[in-house]
Design a protein around this motif. Sequence first.
Motif, PDB file in Angstrom:
ATOM      1  N   PRO A 105     -19.227  11.890   3.746  1.00  0.00           N
ATOM      2  CA  PRO A 105     -18.607  12.245   2.641  1.00  0.00           C
ATOM      3  C   PRO A 105     -17.391  13.116   2.792  1.00  0.00           C
ATOM      4  CG  PRO A 105     -20.951  12.485   2.264  1.00  0.00           C
ATOM      5  CD  PRO A 105     -20.997  12.203   3.806  1.00  0.00           C
ATOM      6  N   ASP A 106     -17.396  13.857   4.067  1.00  0.00           N
ATOM      7  CA  ASP A 106     -16.215  14.523   4.132  1.00  0.00           C
ATOM      8  C   ASP A 106     -14.955  13.754   4.642  1.00  0.00           C
ATOM      9  OD1 ASP A 106     -17.406  14.057   6.596  1.00  0.00           O
ATOM     10  OD2 ASP A 106     -16.618  15.558   7.750  1.00  0.00           O
ATOM     11  N   GLU A 107     -15.114  12.479   4.830  1.00  0.00           N
ATOM     12  CA  GLU A 107     -14.280  11.612   5.280  1.00  0.00           C
ATOM     13  C   GLU A 107     -13.737  10.782   4.054  1.00  0.00           C
ATOM     14  OE1 GLU A 107     -15.278  10.570   9.879  1.00  0.00           O
ATOM     15  OE2 GLU A 107     -16.609   9.390   8.464  1.00  0.00           O
TER      16      GLU A 107
ATOM     17  N   VAL B  12     -23.948   8.868  -1.506  1.00  0.00           N
ATOM     18  CA  VAL B  12     -22.940   8.586  -2.575  1.00  0.00           C
ATOM     19  C   VAL B  12     -23.529   9.760  -3.758  1.00  0.00           C
ATOM     20  CG1 VAL B  12     -22.477   6.418  -2.250  1.00  0.00           C
ATOM     21  CG2 VAL B  12     -24.229   7.184  -3.742  1.00  0.00           C
ATOM     22  N   SER B  13     -22.747  10.225  -4.671  1.00  0.00           N
ATOM     23  CA  SER B  13     -23.164  11.131  -5.606  1.00  0.00           C
ATOM     24  C   SER B  13     -23.332   9.884  -6.791  1.00  0.00           C
ATOM     25  CB  SER B  13     -22.184  11.995  -6.255  1.00  0.00           C
ATOM     26  OG  SER B  13     -21.944  13.045  -5.080  1.00  0.00           O
TER      27      SER B  13
ATOM     28  N   MET C  10     -21.976  19.779   7.319  1.00  0.00           N
ATOM     29  CA  MET C  10     -20.632  18.843   7.154  1.00  0.00           C
ATOM     30  C   MET C  10     -19.623  19.689   6.737  1.00  0.00           C
ATOM     31  SD  MET C  10     -20.555  15.374   5.561  1.00  0.00           S
ATOM     32  CE  MET C  10     -22.339  15.048   6.127  1.00  0.00           C
ATOM     33  N   GLN C  11     -19.106  20.663   7.421  1.00  0.00           N
ATOM     34  CA  GLN C  11     -18.039  21.329   6.835  1.00  0.00           C
ATOM     35  C   GLN C  11     -16.382  20.541   6.623  1.00  0.00           C
ATOM     36  OE1 GLN C  11     -16.985  25.291   8.534  1.00  0.00           O
ATOM     37  NE2 GLN C  11     -18.853  26.030   7.552  1.00  0.00           N
TER      38      GLN C  11
ATOM     39  N   ALA D 248     -10.351  15.629   1.005  1.00  0.00           N
ATOM     40  CA  ALA D 248     -10.951  14.462   1.327  1.00  0.00           C
ATOM     41  C   ALA D 248     -10.794  13.281   0.019  1.00  0.00           C
ATOM     42  CB  ALA D 248     -12.599  14.352   1.341  1.00  0.00           C
ATOM     43  N   PRO D 249     -10.350  12.039   0.464  1.00  0.00           N
ATOM     44  CA  PRO D 249     -10.036  11.095  -0.554  1.00  0.00           C
ATOM     45  C   PRO D 249     -11.819  10.933  -1.250  1.00  0.00           C
ATOM     46  CG  PRO D 249     -10.348  10.016   1.756  1.00  0.00           C
ATOM     47  CD  PRO D 249     -10.533  11.516   1.913  1.00  0.00           C
TER      48      PRO D 249
END
Length: 479
Positions: free
Chosen positions: A152-154, A212-213, A1-2, A7-8
């Motif tokens: 997570p990249d979005e 999520v982190s 997922m590059q 990213a927000p």
Amino acid sequence: MQPKQPAPLLIVIASYDANGNGINDYDPAHPELLNDKTSPIYGEQWALTTPKDCYETFFGENGYSMLNYYKEMTNGKFWFYPAHIDQKQNDDAPEGILEITVPIPHPAALRNLSGYNNVIAARKAIHDIVKACDPYVDFAKYDLNGDGIVTPDELAIIILNAGYENSSTKPDLEYSTVREENGPIPSHRYMVHGTSQNTEVEMRGGVKIVKVSNTGEMNSFGPMTIGTPAHELAHNLGAQDMYCRFTPPADRVFGWPIPNQLSLMSRGNNRGHGKMPTYIDPYQRIYLGFSEEEVAEKDGIYTLYSTMSGKYKALKIPTANPDEYILAEVRLKEGFEADLTDGDSKGGVVFWHIDEKINQEWFLKAQCVSSNRPEGNPRHDLGNAIRIRNTFEEIRDENGNLIKYGPYLTMEKNIAPDPFFYKSDDPRTAIYDSSMFCGAASGSYSLNHFPEGVSKDWKLVVEVLDEPGAEMRIKITRG
Ligand SMILES: [Zn+2]
């Protein structure tokens, strides 16, 4: 997922209101009520951090913020900026941060209740916290490719759980024998481990949040610093751990040569108490699309550039084995890496021995540098191995001259103050010689594996022609 663009990021400060009455019921006269399983407020734990406290830490335009960390490391290709809050929680609430309270005990308490364990408790807490964000943010608009999943990249999400983060907190050993339940202050005994977690939460507009982190809001040095969040958010983008995963304590090898602070994904997240995390290793900077590589097909002179020169790239030096190559990069002690090593060396060139055969099997299992013995099998060499000075054990001849390095480091959680290569009158400082270094498991020098027809004498020699600086030339000789 590059990630293709910055990213927000949504930061969620989560409080646990065990009895769901909307009030922090912690009573300093009766701290035991938080820790008594039969108490209605068992596991109650409210955040001490406010959105204002963490705005500058994460999103500040100046100084050592997480926004600037990623901007610096990626030469402006990627960073996390505050997600837009559509329904503000109050008039002066900043962008990018929500305060959420869920009517359940902290997961480190919840897991002790009937029907729960570690996994189920963490899953429940994360699910409920993410779901509780739904009224405030229009998550559907972040699903840029319209596949129904907000990746997570979005939109990246990190939960700062009320309480301390386990790995960077000195617990109260007087209080409890359970590591996750002996936080240093009576109102905040419950701790979480920083993790990157899969989840599945349905949000308005038919989109799902899937990753999520998760970390604590504090560590021993105060409010959460950026190191652990930066590490966990990198996981969400696809980065893997570069420390020994799944190695039982009895199986540990002292000095197993993990990258330590030369990678954010090893021990770099803790540098400067987490205020100045170090960069990700070059293998993963390329993997994540943060940096370019140049391939040195021919022997000769090449120029390397430091990160802050704005022209950073890693030089890939192929070897006699198509699976193995060396990555050369400049690591200067400046910017976020000013505290890269102890002492006052200036930095210089660092070499990495990459073995794609090992990475193909182990990288996505987060074990490409691990010392574990899966199912009793022998250990494997590291797929992403540091090649540095002054840190490996030294094998000397009878006259005391260094002839080569052994497989392990002489220290456990650190590297030498001056592990770098640079121009010097001392050839050991200027010259990287692959035949000095061996695979940690195979003990094989120069290459982990010599293909048929390749002499065991094959080696790569790289001379560094410049002192530490933004541009450093190296001279490559193979054969
Ligand atoms: Zn990790």
